[in-house]
Design an enzyme around this catalytic site. Structure first.
Site, PDB file in Angstrom:
ATOM      1  N   THR A   1       0.112  17.396  50.202  1.00  0.00           N
ATOM      2  CA  THR A   1      -1.197  18.012  49.662  1.00  0.00           C
ATOM      3  C   THR A   1      -1.719  17.083  48.742  1.00  0.00           C
ATOM      4  OG1 THR A   1      -0.317  19.406  48.208  1.00  0.00           O
ATOM      5  CG2 THR A   1      -1.280  20.381  50.458  1.00  0.00           C
TER       6      THR A   1
ATOM      7  N   LYS B   1       7.530  18.055  49.673  1.00  0.00           N
ATOM      8  CA  LYS B   1       6.363  17.728  49.161  1.00  0.00           C
ATOM      9  C   LYS B   1       6.090  18.213  47.516  1.00  0.00           C
ATOM     10  CE  LYS B   1       2.619  19.970  49.457  1.00  0.00           C
ATOM     11  NZ  LYS B   1       2.362  20.674  48.409  1.00  0.00           N
TER      12      LYS B   1
ATOM     13  N   THR C   1       2.126  23.424  46.651  1.00  0.00           N
ATOM     14  CA  THR C   1       3.256  24.077  46.606  1.00  0.00           C
ATOM     15  C   THR C   1       4.475  23.161  47.032  1.00  0.00           C
ATOM     16  OG1 THR C   1       3.214  25.007  48.642  1.00  0.00           O
ATOM     17  CG2 THR C   1       2.335  26.269  46.776  1.00  0.00           C
TER      18      THR C   1
ATOM     19  N   GLU D   1       1.988  15.560  39.064  1.00  0.00           N
ATOM     20  CA  GLU D   1       0.274  15.183  39.114  1.00  0.00           C
ATOM     21  C   GLU D   1      -0.015  14.410  37.610  1.00  0.00           C
ATOM     22  OE1 GLU D   1      -1.047  18.920  41.810  1.00  0.00           O
ATOM     23  OE2 GLU D   1      -1.140  19.022  39.687  1.00  0.00           O
TER      24      GLU D   1
ATOM     25  N   THR E   1     -15.174  21.189  45.467  1.00  0.00           N
ATOM     26  CA  THR E   1     -15.910  20.915  46.460  1.00  0.00           C
ATOM     27  C   THR E   1     -16.267  21.167  47.657  1.00  0.00           C
ATOM     28  OG1 THR E   1     -14.967  18.636  46.395  1.00  0.00           O
ATOM     29  CG2 THR E   1     -16.639  19.000  44.737  1.00  0.00           C
TER      30      THR E   1
END
Lengths: 474, 474
Positions: B203, B232, B243, B330, B474
């Site tokens: 993701t 991931k 997640t 991140e 968005t």
């Protein structure tokens, strides 16, 4: 009167808040704010007058604990004209700063009686400083004691010592000791004295945090009692390891033995119900002093109506102070109330609220003005997670299909339901954006399983938080 | 051979990693990375070849779970040519996503045997979606099952289902079901198949996380066993509630009853020993499949040397995978190993390490390349703090005057001592800055009170973390 110098012999007012200029909201100083640096958005939190308890005198004096500090007050002195009752709540961090150890032992030795003053420096936390640090803290207290021409009562020091600032560095103790007599000479009771004192304990705070109020007690309805308090910001910052300090004083008469429980109860609902970044420092201290200077009947029983009334006043007061800390959270753009209701237990509700308050994902979503209830729910769901390798804990508080989440707007408009009994609502994003434009927001989590509740106040997580805390020491 | 279509009948390779272009390190996509978007600094973590277990076939297919995703694979399919043993470790979050519930029940019903495939979508977590979400997860599994022309064994579904992405939204289930047959048709065993599959589960990841290795077992030294796995990223991001998902497969023969404990042990030392932001999601799942296709003697006893050898291999392998998640944290600019040693208990050491790993103040200091040991010590000191209102906990692990903190440079140069037996060292800031310039760093905390230790891997906290997670949907 046991003061060497009359406290009214003030020759100067250290700062005049009315002359502080406003600066853009994003300016933050890495030490006590300099003259003229209160952000415009924070000016409303600074009182322009106050009702201060009888018999307490305060001053804020410049020492220059940090060599770069050339003029900002960084030594706060509070004195009671008569020995008074006092209690304090200290950090539970296993690395406790020297002033924590020294003050705790002093209060224990004195059994919460006969306290004369509080001396606080900012700019250096005197934490992880070994035996030398303990000696420094003791010297600070002893030098404050020496200002009062009282014969020793044989119980040793009578001053509560606090420090806040960078960790792991020794205090410039000679500079501090040298300035304590002039700090004493500067004591006074005007609003400007109180404000200068509140300012002297600041580190990364952008504004001084000072509150005062009057109140009465049921047994003496005609007496006007007063309470005043100051605090400094949570959120630990480099080069300062800022820490939460708080001091509340009242001229109401309270038996020394009752102060510890009164303060603990108040702190649990206030200073222990706020979170900036979840870090608990080496120095956190909140003290309560009651000198009885306003007269009236002493509160001597914890089952009396006066006790209950005073507890309520104190808890509300401490909450007002604690909320100011959140208002000044490092980089904060939001003031968020997290209310968890309909819980089978208060402890469970509090754990959920504080877990949500600490979640970086919830905090960044709030910063982004995003109605991201998924993250709120997710934090709720892991609030009581067991350690790796351990079986899942039974959490009676959380039943997914009974859980509801809403935003309560700060403008009094109707709540925005995000999740109802475990089912996602179709969220009106325009409405959500409107609600999130306000500085204030309440997140309401209904657990649908009981009648207990808990509230935690927190702020968001912004780029500025990273800037402030990622800034290299210079 | 129970496949409807020969897996070698592949008509296309979905992506070729060698054609991916590099982009600046600070580019991150809010969905699976688009073609050509692997940051230059992360390319080294993407294998260019691999040794994949016999009898497993994989594919990554584009569905368009998120309407904005026009071409990136977002459906991963893994199949075993023969029914195999399988186990999984699931999130302990109280709000568990539908695929977690469905997969957990399937494995329980099957007693870890007869599993045929794993089907994973990215782009939508199918979490907090009520009964409809459960039905969707069941349909995904059933559609995967239908690809195998096997008579039912009466135990229901044989597919593990996982989902990752935004929370609180229903899957576009018809689109997914419609593509499962072509995902099956695309199954293959080449390196590019594996890489495309690893990519399909991404993701907010900036690169696919794929590892493979060979190993042998003491009882069958001549047999080359193989293990492959993908994962991931952790760190939950909006609009995707990303997640942690993981999948490890091997062609070694392991008794189904042994798989759960093997996997749990491995996960505790790997996926449960990493932290990006401390948030534990609704979907976290790590699965282990063993089909025995390489032959040899089945591991049937947890006291055998083969068991111990396999456990070691599996734990190391899971650790390699988990570390890749931290590498892709991140906004991360640092890979930090937090090692707590000389502890009376492993549990206490782990708690301290994970508390340090979660501290926003430690993480921002690391981002700022600041040797701020005060924050490390502070987090250590509150790692086992009791709830507000509760008495202080006894923490035998932490004795301030026995605690030492060092930085271990990643270039093999000598450690930099910051605190020795509770006494601050005079830190060479130039040396500290040199050490902190490297991407990798080990923080070593010696408690001086025992022989247990724990390791947690984490990353720093950057402006980009706030940008990513504060970004409005968005």
């Amino acid at each position: 009167m046991a003061f060497r110098t009359s406290p009214t012999n003030l020759t100067r007012l250290i700062v005049r808040p009315t002359t502080w200029q406003s600066l853009p909201n994003n300016v933050r100083h890495y030490s006590a704010p300099m003259d003229g640096s209160i952000p415009a958005a924070k000016q409303k939190y600074i009182p322009t007058s106050g009702t201060y308890p009888k018999g307490f005198l305060v001053s804020g004096t410049h020492v220059g604990v940090k060599p770069t500090n050339k003029s900002t007050p960084d030594l706060a002195f509070l004195a009671s004209e008569t020995p008074c009752a006092a209690a304090a709540v200290f950090t539970k961090n296993k690395f406790q700063a020297a002033p924590v150890t020294v003050s705790r032992e002093m209060l224990k030795r004195r059994k919460n009686t006969g306290v004369r003053s509080v001396i606080i420096n900012s700019g250096c936390a005197n934490a992880v400083t070994g035996k030398g640090g303990l000696e420094d803290a003791e010297k600070m207290g002893a030098e404050a004691d020496r200002c009062f021409d009282l014969p020793s009562d044989g119980k040793g020091g009578s001053t509560i010592v606090m420090s806040t600032g960078v960790i792991g560095q020794r205090l410039p103790i000679q500079k501090i000791l040298h300035k304590i007599p002039s700090a004493y000479d500067s004591l006074g009771s005007s609003h400007d004295h109180w404000l200068a004192t509140a300012r002297a304990i600041c580190t990364t705070d952008t504004f001084p945090k000072l509150v005062s109020r009057t109140f009465s007690l049921p047994s003496s309805p005609s007496i006007e009692y007063r309470m005043a308090g100051m605090t400094k910001g949570a959120g630990m910052i480099h080069p300062n390891m800022a820490t939460l300090l708080g001091m509340i004083v009242t001229d109401a008469p309270v038996a020394p033995s009752l102060l510890p429980s009164l303060l603990t109860n108040a702190v649990n609902k206030s200073f222990n119900s706020i979170s900036i970044d979840g870090d608990t420092s080496t120095n956190d201290t909140v003290a309560l002093l009651a000198n009885g200077a306003a007269g009236g009947q002493e509160i001597t029983s914890d089952t009396s109506v006066d006790y209950a009334s005073f507890q309520k006043t104190l808890s509300e007061f401490a909450t007002d102070l604690a909320k100011l800390v959140v208002r000044d959270g490092e980089g904060a753009t939001k003031f968020v109330t997290i209310r968890v209701t309909e819980s089978p237990s208060e402890v469970g509700a509090r754990k959920i609220a504080s877990t949500i308050a600490k979640s970086p994902l919830v905090k960044t979503a709030l910063y982004g003005k995003d109605a991201n209830w998924g993250r709120i729910l997710c934090a709720t769901g892991y609030s009581q997670i067991s350690e790796p390798g351990m079986p899942e804990t039974e959490v009676s508080e959380i039943v997914p299909e009974k859980t509801s989440v809403s935003f309560i707007p700060s403008d009094g408009s109707p709540e925005l339901k995000l999740l109802v009994n475990g089912e996602p609502e179709s969220v009106d994003e325009t409405r959500a954006a409107e609600i999130l434009e306000h500085e204030d927001l309440e997140i309401l989590i209904k657990l649908g399983g009981g009648q207990e509740e808990a509230v935690v106040w927190t702020c968001d997580f912004s780029h500025e938080y990273v800037t402030i805390n990622g800034d290299y020491r210079t």
